[in-house]
Design an enzyme around this catalytic site. Sequence first.
Site, PDB file in Angstrom:
ATOM      1  N   SER A  53       0.800  -1.220   0.000  1.00 29.03           N
ATOM      2  CA  SER A  53       0.000   0.000   0.000  1.00 29.03           C
ATOM      3  C   SER A  53       0.835   1.274   0.000  1.00 29.03           C
ATOM      4  O   SER A  53       0.344   2.326  -0.363  1.00 29.03           O
ATOM      5  CB  SER A  53      -0.930   0.006   1.211  1.00 29.03           C
ATOM      6  OG  SER A  53      -0.179  -0.117   2.402  1.00 29.03           O
TER       7      SER A  53
ATOM      8  N   HIS B 266      -5.018  -4.340  -2.123  1.00 26.48           N
ATOM      9  CA  HIS B 266      -4.843  -3.350  -3.192  1.00 26.48           C
ATOM     10  C   HIS B 266      -4.781  -3.981  -4.583  1.00 26.48           C
ATOM     11  O   HIS B 266      -4.681  -3.267  -5.576  1.00 26.48           O
ATOM     12  CB  HIS B 266      -3.579  -2.526  -2.949  1.00 26.48           C
ATOM     13  CG  HIS B 266      -3.717  -1.609  -1.776  1.00 26.48           C
ATOM     14  ND1 HIS B 266      -4.182  -0.323  -1.882  1.00 26.48           N
ATOM     15  CD2 HIS B 266      -3.492  -1.826  -0.447  1.00 26.48           C
ATOM     16  CE1 HIS B 266      -4.210   0.233  -0.676  1.00 26.48           C
ATOM     17  NE2 HIS B 266      -3.805  -0.659   0.203  1.00 26.48           N
TER      18      HIS B 266
ATOM     19  N   LYS C  59     -11.871  -0.966  -1.264  1.00 24.18           N
ATOM     20  CA  LYS C  59     -11.070  -0.321  -2.310  1.00 24.18           C
ATOM     21  C   LYS C  59     -11.741  -0.538  -3.676  1.00 24.18           C
ATOM     22  O   LYS C  59     -12.632   0.206  -4.033  1.00 24.18           O
ATOM     23  CB  LYS C  59      -9.635  -0.824  -2.227  1.00 24.18           C
ATOM     24  CG  LYS C  59      -9.077  -0.571  -0.802  1.00 24.18           C
ATOM     25  CD  LYS C  59      -7.652  -0.921  -0.630  1.00 24.18           C
ATOM     26  CE  LYS C  59      -7.236  -0.965   0.830  1.00 24.18           C
ATOM     27  NZ  LYS C  59      -7.442   0.263   1.603  1.00 24.18           N
TER      28      LYS C  59
HETATM   29  C1  LIG Z   1      -2.826  -4.032   2.783  1.00 22.82           C
HETATM   30  C2  LIG Z   1      -4.082  -3.673   3.487  1.00 22.82           C
HETATM   31  N1  LIG Z   1      -4.736  -4.623   4.158  1.00 22.82           N
HETATM   32  C3  LIG Z   1      -5.889  -4.353   4.813  1.00 22.82           C
HETATM   33  C4  LIG Z   1      -6.442  -3.093   4.815  1.00 22.82           C
HETATM   34  C5  LIG Z   1      -7.684  -2.829   5.627  1.00 22.82           C
HETATM   35  O1  LIG Z   1      -8.795  -2.672   4.836  1.00 22.82           O
HETATM   36  P1  LIG Z   1     -10.137  -1.990   5.359  1.00 22.82           P
HETATM   37  O2  LIG Z   1     -10.098  -0.583   4.920  1.00 22.82           O
HETATM   38  O3  LIG Z   1     -11.215  -2.753   4.697  1.00 22.82           O
HETATM   39  O4  LIG Z   1     -10.203  -2.122   6.831  1.00 22.82           O
HETATM   40  C6  LIG Z   1      -5.825  -2.096   4.090  1.00 22.82           C
HETATM   41  C7  LIG Z   1      -6.454  -0.756   4.037  1.00 22.82           C
HETATM   42  O5  LIG Z   1      -5.917   0.255   4.157  1.00 22.82           O
HETATM   43  C8  LIG Z   1      -4.606  -2.369   3.424  1.00 22.82           C
HETATM   44  O6  LIG Z   1      -3.959  -1.418   2.769  1.00 22.82           O
END
Ligand SMILES: Cc1ncc(COP(=O)(O)O)c(C=O)c1O
Lengths: 395, 83
Positions: free
Chosen positions: A185, A213, A244
């Site tokens: 990310s 992502h 996302k």
């Molecule tokens: C790599 C990764 N895993 C998990 C999440 C968590 O997702 P959520 O926004 O659905 O809680 C994110 C979100 O920022 C992320 O970037």
Amino acid sequence: MSLLDKLDAVAAARKALLPEDVEVFGTPIDAVYSSTEAKIGERRILFLGTNNYLGLTFAPECLQAAHAAIDSEGTGTTGSRMANGSYSGHRALEQEFADFYQCHSCIVFTTGYQANLATISGLAGAGDVVLIDGDSHASIYDGCRLSGAEIIRFRHNDMVDLEKRLRRLGDRSRSTLIIVEGIYSMLGDRAPLADVVKLKDTYGSTLLLDEAHSLGVLGKTGQGLVEETGLVGEVDFITGTFSKSLGGIGGYCVSKHPQLDQLRYVSRPYIFTASPTPATIASTRAALRLLRGGTGLRRQLWQNVHKLYSRLDKLGYRLGPEPSPVIATILDTPQQALALWRGLLEHGIYVNLVVPPAAPEGNSLVRCSVSAAHSSEQMDYVGNAFSELRKTIFQ
Amino acid sequence: MASDYTDVLQKLCHHLKQFTGPDVEITPDTDLINQLAIDSVKLLNLIMEIEDEFDISVPINALADVQTVHELATLIHQIRTAK
Ligand SMILES: Cc1ncc(COP(=O)(O)O)c(C=O)c1O
């Protein structure tokens, strides 16, 4: 130091770094016009930091499905599925995800954050080992902490380093969960999945891949890095988010292992929280159908990615190592990053500012997220703004 | 055994030099966070270096109890002897 003094210290540190006239974190959004445009104060802005990769937040199919679900099932489930039952939509979405990945089972969670917490803490426990990439998302770190397993990090995307750490574990590598991400990310780079799979097979470990992502972004039908690399059958557990590319909120875990279902009985972040609202589930089901058939959306997304990445690269910005919908510009200091962030906002472009300790290696980032819903003209406009700002940022 | 601890301490201090000026003295009582300004991210990276130097696994959970150079050296020493 008292509990409140600690928070005062946090406030002071933030004040020292950030300007007082704009709210850099949690900027108030005053109106939303579309999946790519909104209003901040009196200014019309372009969203270039949201993770709306396929631009589905206003897709008519998703809006309609959400409206219909509210009318038929109400605004919320008001409880956990274990205590209050599983609505048909939740069960159907799990089946649809399992079908999508041709996997045995799927569990839907209330957020992607909780999907990682629940999966990691349900799989690993005291006496086990979690071996995670150093650049892992906070939800992975927190899931590991919750699990009580021993946490060991390997250097980001470094397979020699991963192998060294597996070797050191000896027999314990068999009770080790390796965790990597499809697209990271912060810098937008991908895990070297084929090599990770080889190592996990050699050392008898279990592999969890977070496609947060990469879902909808990579692979012919949008499964993520597993599809792009043809390794869907090789990964033990895949987690991801609805927040996302699916434009909603929620998370999932799919697996070829039927044991996944047992997480429902042992995993606290699944048991002790309310299930997603019917509207969320309904819009996500509609979005998943659009994502699976979204070849055109992916083509548009990647055109935008290549256009912006190569423009910023030519302008001399230091970028993440490979083009991806997450395009991070890496700045030398938090002050430079802040100046770029502000300059972009003055041009009506709203992006993410990431300052230490959130970014890897103490870097400061201005992070853009590209969407299929962005037009080619919007990408040109963004490129021009970066070009203009370059002179003032690096003078 | 004692000499092994001394060896660990010496190597650790050598690693910690990267966080200080050349004339800052590092002693067993030096506080990693408050005196050497090693923040959480730097500490995690330091642990990877230590793992490689001593060829051991140091779970980051164990760091919760570590504040001083002596405590970190003791942790490394314990892991080495348990191997
Ligand atoms: C790599 C990764 N895993 C998990 C999440 C968590 O997702 P959520 O926004 O659905 O809680 C994110 C979100 O920022 C992320 O970037």
